[in-house]
Design a protein around this motif. Sequence first.
Motif, PDB file in Angstrom:
ATOM      1  N   THR A 158     -17.655  -2.299  46.066  1.00 38.71           N
ATOM      2  CA  THR A 158     -18.227  -1.841  44.448  1.00 38.71           C
ATOM      3  C   THR A 158     -19.061  -0.472  44.568  1.00 38.71           C
ATOM      4  O   THR A 158     -19.572   0.276  43.593  1.00 38.71           O
ATOM      5  CB  THR A 158     -18.920  -2.765  43.837  1.00 38.71           C
ATOM      6  OG1 THR A 158     -20.115  -3.272  44.751  1.00 38.71           O
ATOM      7  CG2 THR A 158     -18.009  -3.753  43.931  1.00 38.71           C
ATOM      8  N   ARG A 164     -12.932   1.559  41.637  1.00 37.47           N
ATOM      9  CA  ARG A 164     -12.150   1.977  40.163  1.00 37.47           C
ATOM     10  C   ARG A 164     -12.864   0.704  39.536  1.00 37.47           C
ATOM     11  O   ARG A 164     -12.124  -0.320  39.869  1.00 37.47           O
ATOM     12  CB  ARG A 164     -10.892   2.354  39.890  1.00 37.47           C
ATOM     13  CG  ARG A 164     -10.401   3.433  40.832  1.00 37.47           C
ATOM     14  CD  ARG A 164      -9.104   3.637  40.841  1.00 37.47           C
ATOM     15  NE  ARG A 164      -8.507   3.928  39.490  1.00 37.47           N
ATOM     16  CZ  ARG A 164      -7.239   4.102  39.409  1.00 37.47           C
ATOM     17  NH1 ARG A 164      -6.265   4.186  40.028  1.00 37.47           N
ATOM     18  NH2 ARG A 164      -6.834   4.558  37.925  1.00 37.47           N
ATOM     19  N   HIS A 165     -13.647   0.688  38.556  1.00 40.13           N
ATOM     20  CA  HIS A 165     -13.937  -0.352  37.809  1.00 40.13           C
ATOM     21  C   HIS A 165     -12.707  -0.822  36.721  1.00 40.13           C
ATOM     22  O   HIS A 165     -12.027  -0.040  36.193  1.00 40.13           O
ATOM     23  CB  HIS A 165     -15.038  -0.071  36.610  1.00 40.13           C
ATOM     24  CG  HIS A 165     -16.228   0.128  37.335  1.00 40.13           C
ATOM     25  ND1 HIS A 165     -17.249  -0.736  37.725  1.00 40.13           N
ATOM     26  CD2 HIS A 165     -16.926   1.516  37.519  1.00 40.13           C
ATOM     27  CE1 HIS A 165     -18.369  -0.126  38.321  1.00 40.13           C
ATOM     28  NE2 HIS A 165     -18.172   0.919  38.100  1.00 40.13           N
ATOM     29  N   GLY A 166     -12.463  -2.356  36.833  1.00 38.94           N
ATOM     30  CA  GLY A 166     -11.259  -2.766  36.156  1.00 38.94           C
ATOM     31  C   GLY A 166     -10.136  -3.012  37.048  1.00 38.94           C
ATOM     32  O   GLY A 166      -9.147  -3.314  36.893  1.00 38.94           O
ATOM     33  N   GLU A 167     -10.251  -2.254  38.297  1.00 40.97           N
ATOM     34  CA  GLU A 167      -8.889  -2.118  39.019  1.00 40.97           C
ATOM     35  C   GLU A 167      -8.547  -3.642  39.607  1.00 40.97           C
ATOM     36  O   GLU A 167      -7.242  -3.728  39.746  1.00 40.97           O
ATOM     37  CB  GLU A 167      -9.076  -1.414  40.128  1.00 40.97           C
ATOM     38  CG  GLU A 167      -8.081  -1.058  41.086  1.00 40.97           C
ATOM     39  CD  GLU A 167      -6.663  -0.535  40.542  1.00 40.97           C
ATOM     40  OE1 GLU A 167      -5.715  -0.549  41.149  1.00 40.97           O
ATOM     41  OE2 GLU A 167      -6.796  -0.184  39.231  1.00 40.97           O
ATOM     42  N   ARG A 168      -9.606  -4.363  39.854  1.00 38.62           N
ATOM     43  CA  ARG A 168      -9.014  -5.527  40.268  1.00 38.62           C
ATOM     44  C   ARG A 168      -8.533  -6.487  39.449  1.00 38.62           C
ATOM     45  O   ARG A 168      -7.288  -7.221  39.798  1.00 38.62           O
ATOM     46  CB  ARG A 168     -10.341  -6.477  40.881  1.00 38.62           C
ATOM     47  CG  ARG A 168     -10.176  -7.692  41.597  1.00 38.62           C
ATOM     48  CD  ARG A 168     -11.596  -8.348  42.277  1.00 38.62           C
ATOM     49  NE  ARG A 168     -11.205  -9.336  42.960  1.00 38.62           N
ATOM     50  CZ  ARG A 168     -11.377 -10.719  42.625  1.00 38.62           C
ATOM     51  NH1 ARG A 168     -11.474 -11.029  41.502  1.00 38.62           N
ATOM     52  NH2 ARG A 168     -10.978 -11.641  43.440  1.00 38.62           N
TER      53      ARG A 168
END
Length: 448
Positions: A158, A164-168
């Motif tokens: 992170t 990339r935020h939200g990618e997981r």
Amino acid sequence: MTNSLQRRPHQDGRHTPNLWPVWLVAPGALLLVGAAAFGLYHGAELLLSSESTEKKPVGVQDVIKTTVTVLTLIGAVLAALYAYRKQLLEEGTSHRADSTQLTERYAKAAEQLGHDQAAVRLAGVYAMARLADDWPEQRQVGVDVLCAYLRMPYETDTTAPSFRHGEREVRLTIIRTIRNHLQDPSARTTWCGLDLDFTGATFDGGDFSGSTYSGGRISFRGSTFCGGEVDFRGSTYSGGEVDFGSSTYSGGEVDFGSSTYSGGAVDFSSSTFCGGEVYFSSSTYSGGAVDFSSSTYSGGEVYFNHSTYSGSDVTFDHSTYSGGEVTFGGSTYSGGEVFFGGSAYSSGEVTFGGSTYSGSKVSFDRSTYSGSKVLFGRSTYSGSKVSFDRSTYSGGEVSFDHSTYSGGEVTFDHSTYSGGTVGFEHLRIQAAAAIQWGPFPAIPVNHP
């Protein structure tokens, strides 16, 4: 050079009926109708003349009436054929329109999957999955796109600039979507039997539990399981080819437990278990071939305990146990062949204890025990052929304590003992057991 008298060749994606050209069919039809009319006229004249009870010649009007009646019937048939042809053309037009719409949906879904915002990418996942369900002819293409997304570079740190935020969440949604389509092979929209390519992908979570792999080629080769919980529990491997070879398990929890291997080929060979927890517990190997050979166990915990080997060929040959904890304890070997030969135990702890050998052929041949703690104790040998031949004991601790030998054959032939501790305390040996002790002092029958 194209022959104009031939029908149009079939084209993939074309929905227009494969019909002869009109300019060729129309004159041909007129000639056929003219010939039919001529033949019918003379045929009707002969028929009516032969059926006439009087010697008077048959009237021309009667012949014409009969001919017209028959031609009317033929005309009705031709009209029906024309209507059918027209229907085919209309259906072709409708199919082309559907194909165009599906192609537009594909382009839109692919565009959404490449969007910067995670919410839009999520919408693209659902759109592509729905498209694959609605478009059977191109279902594999839609599935390939979703799998390709998981193969793309993925940053799990992170704090890294490329995170990339939200990618997981997008990736977990893809995995869940694929899993939902692998539950029932008989479902109309099933993806069982399709190829799934996750080669080199990175997984830090995901739910594949209860999936059925009954055909096609499934590849996780070279994948990395580095965190979170990845769940393959309760899966069925009954056909096709499933490849987990050369994968790395470095963190988190990966659970293959309670799975059934009844057919096909499943490959875990050359994998590295260096961290986290990996479970193969309580699985059933009843058919096909499962390969764990040439793997390295250098850290973490790996569990194969309480499994049943009743028909498959399962191979653990040439593996290296240099750290961590690996458990095969409490397993049952009642059929098929299981190979642990050529393995090296140099550190860590490996447990085979509490197992039952009642019918399989199990091989630990040519293994090297130089530093690990390896436990075979409290096992029961009642019918299998279990071989520890040509092994080397030079260090560490190997225990066969508290085991029962009531049948079958156990051999330590041509092995070498030069150091370490090898224990055979408190054994229960019946006369029906055949044991070749190799370099170790023979223990006589002591249990009736």
